[in-house]
Design a protein around this motif. Structure first.
Motif, PDB file in Angstrom:
ATOM      1  N   PHE A 180       0.864  11.174  -0.627  1.00  0.00           N
ATOM      2  CA  PHE A 180      -0.069  11.246   0.495  1.00  0.00           C
ATOM      3  C   PHE A 180       0.583  10.784   1.799  1.00  0.00           C
ATOM      4  O   PHE A 180      -0.095  10.268   2.687  1.00  0.00           O
ATOM      5  CB  PHE A 180      -1.297  10.382   0.188  1.00  0.00           C
ATOM      6  CG  PHE A 180      -2.591  11.143   0.211  1.00  0.00           C
ATOM      7  CD1 PHE A 180      -2.713  12.348  -0.448  1.00  0.00           C
ATOM      8  CD2 PHE A 180      -3.700  10.666   0.885  1.00  0.00           C
ATOM      9  CE1 PHE A 180      -3.906  13.052  -0.448  1.00  0.00           C
ATOM     10  CE2 PHE A 180      -4.891  11.357   0.911  1.00  0.00           C
ATOM     11  CZ  PHE A 180      -5.000  12.560   0.241  1.00  0.00           C
ATOM     12  N   ALA A 181       1.897  10.978   1.905  1.00  0.00           N
ATOM     13  CA  ALA A 181       2.600  10.505   3.100  1.00  0.00           C
ATOM     14  C   ALA A 181       2.080  11.175   4.363  1.00  0.00           C
ATOM     15  O   ALA A 181       1.959  10.538   5.421  1.00  0.00           O
ATOM     16  CB  ALA A 181       4.104  10.760   2.950  1.00  0.00           C
ATOM     17  N   PHE A 182       1.757  12.441   4.275  1.00  0.00           N
ATOM     18  CA  PHE A 182       1.268  13.180   5.438  1.00  0.00           C
ATOM     19  C   PHE A 182      -0.071  12.631   5.917  1.00  0.00           C
ATOM     20  O   PHE A 182      -0.376  12.647   7.115  1.00  0.00           O
ATOM     21  CB  PHE A 182       1.159  14.668   5.071  1.00  0.00           C
ATOM     22  CG  PHE A 182       1.014  15.588   6.252  1.00  0.00           C
ATOM     23  CD1 PHE A 182       1.447  15.237   7.521  1.00  0.00           C
ATOM     24  CD2 PHE A 182       0.443  16.852   6.090  1.00  0.00           C
ATOM     25  CE1 PHE A 182       1.310  16.082   8.598  1.00  0.00           C
ATOM     26  CE2 PHE A 182       0.292  17.715   7.156  1.00  0.00           C
ATOM     27  CZ  PHE A 182       0.731  17.330   8.415  1.00  0.00           C
ATOM     28  N   PHE A 183      -0.871  12.133   4.995  1.00  0.00           N
ATOM     29  CA  PHE A 183      -2.176  11.578   5.374  1.00  0.00           C
ATOM     30  C   PHE A 183      -2.017  10.333   6.244  1.00  0.00           C
ATOM     31  O   PHE A 183      -2.700  10.182   7.261  1.00  0.00           O
ATOM     32  CB  PHE A 183      -2.991  11.229   4.132  1.00  0.00           C
ATOM     33  CG  PHE A 183      -4.271  10.496   4.435  1.00  0.00           C
ATOM     34  CD1 PHE A 183      -5.363  11.162   4.946  1.00  0.00           C
ATOM     35  CD2 PHE A 183      -4.368   9.131   4.236  1.00  0.00           C
ATOM     36  CE1 PHE A 183      -6.536  10.493   5.252  1.00  0.00           C
ATOM     37  CE2 PHE A 183      -5.529   8.448   4.531  1.00  0.00           C
ATOM     38  CZ  PHE A 183      -6.622   9.127   5.048  1.00  0.00           C
ATOM     39  N   SER A 184      -1.125   9.416   5.836  1.00  0.00           N
ATOM     40  CA  SER A 184      -0.924   8.198   6.624  1.00  0.00           C
ATOM     41  C   SER A 184      -0.407   8.532   8.016  1.00  0.00           C
ATOM     42  O   SER A 184      -0.767   7.877   9.007  1.00  0.00           O
ATOM     43  CB  SER A 184       0.051   7.261   5.902  1.00  0.00           C
ATOM     44  OG  SER A 184       1.306   7.883   5.713  1.00  0.00           O
ATOM     45  N   LEU A 224       0.823  -1.202   0.000  1.00  0.00           N
ATOM     46  CA  LEU A 224       0.000   0.000   0.000  1.00  0.00           C
ATOM     47  C   LEU A 224       0.860   1.256   0.000  1.00  0.00           C
ATOM     48  O   LEU A 224       0.443   2.312  -0.496  1.00  0.00           O
ATOM     49  CB  LEU A 224      -0.921  -0.011   1.230  1.00  0.00           C
ATOM     50  CG  LEU A 224      -2.219   0.799   1.151  1.00  0.00           C
ATOM     51  CD1 LEU A 224      -3.050   0.389  -0.055  1.00  0.00           C
ATOM     52  CD2 LEU A 224      -3.015   0.626   2.429  1.00  0.00           C
ATOM     53  N   GLY A 225       2.072   1.133   0.548  1.00  0.00           N
ATOM     54  CA  GLY A 225       2.977   2.282   0.575  1.00  0.00           C
ATOM     55  C   GLY A 225       3.340   2.782  -0.815  1.00  0.00           C
ATOM     56  O   GLY A 225       3.620   3.972  -1.001  1.00  0.00           O
ATOM     57  N   THR A 226       3.339   1.894  -1.820  1.00  0.00           N
ATOM     58  CA  THR A 226       3.636   2.340  -3.185  1.00  0.00           C
ATOM     59  C   THR A 226       2.588   3.341  -3.662  1.00  0.00           C
ATOM     60  O   THR A 226       2.914   4.324  -4.330  1.00  0.00           O
ATOM     61  CB  THR A 226       3.685   1.136  -4.153  1.00  0.00           C
ATOM     62  OG1 THR A 226       2.423   0.448  -4.142  1.00  0.00           O
ATOM     63  CG2 THR A 226       4.774   0.154  -3.745  1.00  0.00           C
ATOM     64  N   LEU A 227       1.333   3.107  -3.298  1.00  0.00           N
ATOM     65  CA  LEU A 227       0.269   4.053  -3.662  1.00  0.00           C
ATOM     66  C   LEU A 227       0.417   5.361  -2.896  1.00  0.00           C
ATOM     67  O   LEU A 227       0.181   6.444  -3.441  1.00  0.00           O
ATOM     68  CB  LEU A 227      -1.100   3.434  -3.383  1.00  0.00           C
ATOM     69  CG  LEU A 227      -1.519   2.254  -4.261  1.00  0.00           C
ATOM     70  CD1 LEU A 227      -2.799   1.629  -3.728  1.00  0.00           C
ATOM     71  CD2 LEU A 227      -1.712   2.699  -5.703  1.00  0.00           C
ATOM     72  N   VAL A 228       0.794   5.264  -1.623  1.00  0.00           N
ATOM     73  CA  VAL A 228       0.970   6.464  -0.801  1.00  0.00           C
ATOM     74  C   VAL A 228       2.060   7.354  -1.384  1.00  0.00           C
ATOM     75  O   VAL A 228       1.906   8.582  -1.480  1.00  0.00           O
ATOM     76  CB  VAL A 228       1.313   6.071   0.655  1.00  0.00           C
ATOM     77  CG1 VAL A 228       1.711   7.301   1.464  1.00  0.00           C
ATOM     78  CG2 VAL A 228       0.129   5.375   1.317  1.00  0.00           C
ATOM     79  N   VAL A 229       3.170   6.752  -1.809  1.00  0.00           N
ATOM     80  CA  VAL A 229       4.283   7.531  -2.359  1.00  0.00           C
ATOM     81  C   VAL A 229       3.923   8.121  -3.715  1.00  0.00           C
ATOM     82  O   VAL A 229       4.186   9.297  -3.987  1.00  0.00           O
ATOM     83  CB  VAL A 229       5.544   6.644  -2.458  1.00  0.00           C
ATOM     84  CG1 VAL A 229       6.632   7.333  -3.272  1.00  0.00           C
ATOM     85  CG2 VAL A 229       6.072   6.321  -1.068  1.00  0.00           C
TER      86      VAL A 229
END
Length: 299
Positions: A54-58, A45-50
């Protein structure tokens, strides 16, 4: 239960010296199984975040989990697993934030900053109210994670969340990636971008909250970002980016859980996991500058 069978099996192997001696302890086996579930989820899921930036959202969802725990204890849920309020509050946090982002036109980081501030203020106030009713070490476990507290119920919750998240994410992964890279192109190809946004927010929220008990509310967002960031500077393709991120997340999670136990280090599991992941990132970034073959094309 399947976890009991796996626990007995691993403990038997440890007694036969096929595994390190620490696996004779039930809490170590529980932590190991939790790591095997959390690592791939956060890495993938981190691939989608990067990609979606959206790193700040997580990170914000992880902090919101602290407020969810406080609300759960306040309304009478067991302090070892206030899952109703934890998932309920964090899902409300994520969905409402995404709704207002679409409606107000404000930048994501602005809205996340507003929601994060409100959540921290509410959570801090509630925890102060509860400080006389609960042991302070419980709060430390919430903030920084603790492998000692993982039990069969937690493993079951992780498994259900893991299966649900993996199924939804893999089924919609191409649409999620496309809408993250280019929302206009995704809309032209009849991808329901708004629906993908809500799906992404819910998946990140579910996985983040499920991992809080092992990694901690303060640090769980970092494990969504660091392995994926490391993979992105090394990978030569999207496929490589995805699988390398999962591998780094699994190695970081298991090493962060097991090394402090093996060497009797007084380090919370969450902090140890992030330190391992951070070390891999720094070494990879340095190596990338000196070894041309490591220079990925997705950065």
């Amino acid at each position: 239960m399947i976890f009991d069978s796996i626990r007995v099996l691993l403990q038997g192997w440890a007694e036969q010296e096929l595994l390190p001696q620490m696996f004779t302890y039930g809490f170590v086996v529980n932590a190991f199984m939790a790591g095997l579930i959390i690592g791939p989820l956060l890495g993938g899921l981190g691939t989608l975040v990067v990609v979606k930036r959206f790193a700040f959202f997580s990170e914000a969802v992880g902090h919101a989990a602290m407020t969810g725990v406080a609300i759960g204890i306040l309304v009478g849920e067991p302090y070892t697993g206030p899952y109703g309020s934890l998932f309920g509050f964090c899902l409300l946090f994520g969905v409402l934030l995404n709704y207002l982002r679409n409606r107000t036109g404000l930048a994501s980081d602005t809205l996340i900053g507003v929601f994060l501030s409100i959540s921290l203020a509410l959570g801090g106030s509630l925890l102060l109210l509860l400080s006389g009713r609960i042991n302070i070490h419980i709060l430390e476990n919430v903030l920084f994670g603790s492998v000692l507290t993982v039990n069969s119920q937690d493993l079951m919750v992780l498994s259900v969340i893991g299966l649900l998240t993996a199924g939804l994410a893999l089924f919609h992964y191409n649409h999620l990636i496309l809408s993250s890279f280019n929302a206009q192109l995704a809309a032209v190809r009849k991808v329901r971008t708004i629906l993908m946004d809500y799906l992404f927010v819910m998946l990140v929220t579910l996985v983040t909250v499920a991992a809080v008990k092992v990694i901690g509310a303060i640090l769980v967002g970092a494990l969504l970002v660091i392995p994926a960031a490391t993979a992105r500077i090394l990978a030569h393709s999207m496929r490589g980016f995805f699988w390398l991120s999962i591998l780094i997340a699994i190695v970081s999670t298991l090493a962060g859980i097991l090394l402090p136990i093996q060497f009797a280090l007084p380090v919370p599991s969450g902090a140890a996991i992030i330190l391992v992941a951070g070390s891999v990132f720094i070494l990879s970034a340095l190596a990338r500058g000196f070894v041309p073959a490591l220079k990925g094309t997705t950065a």
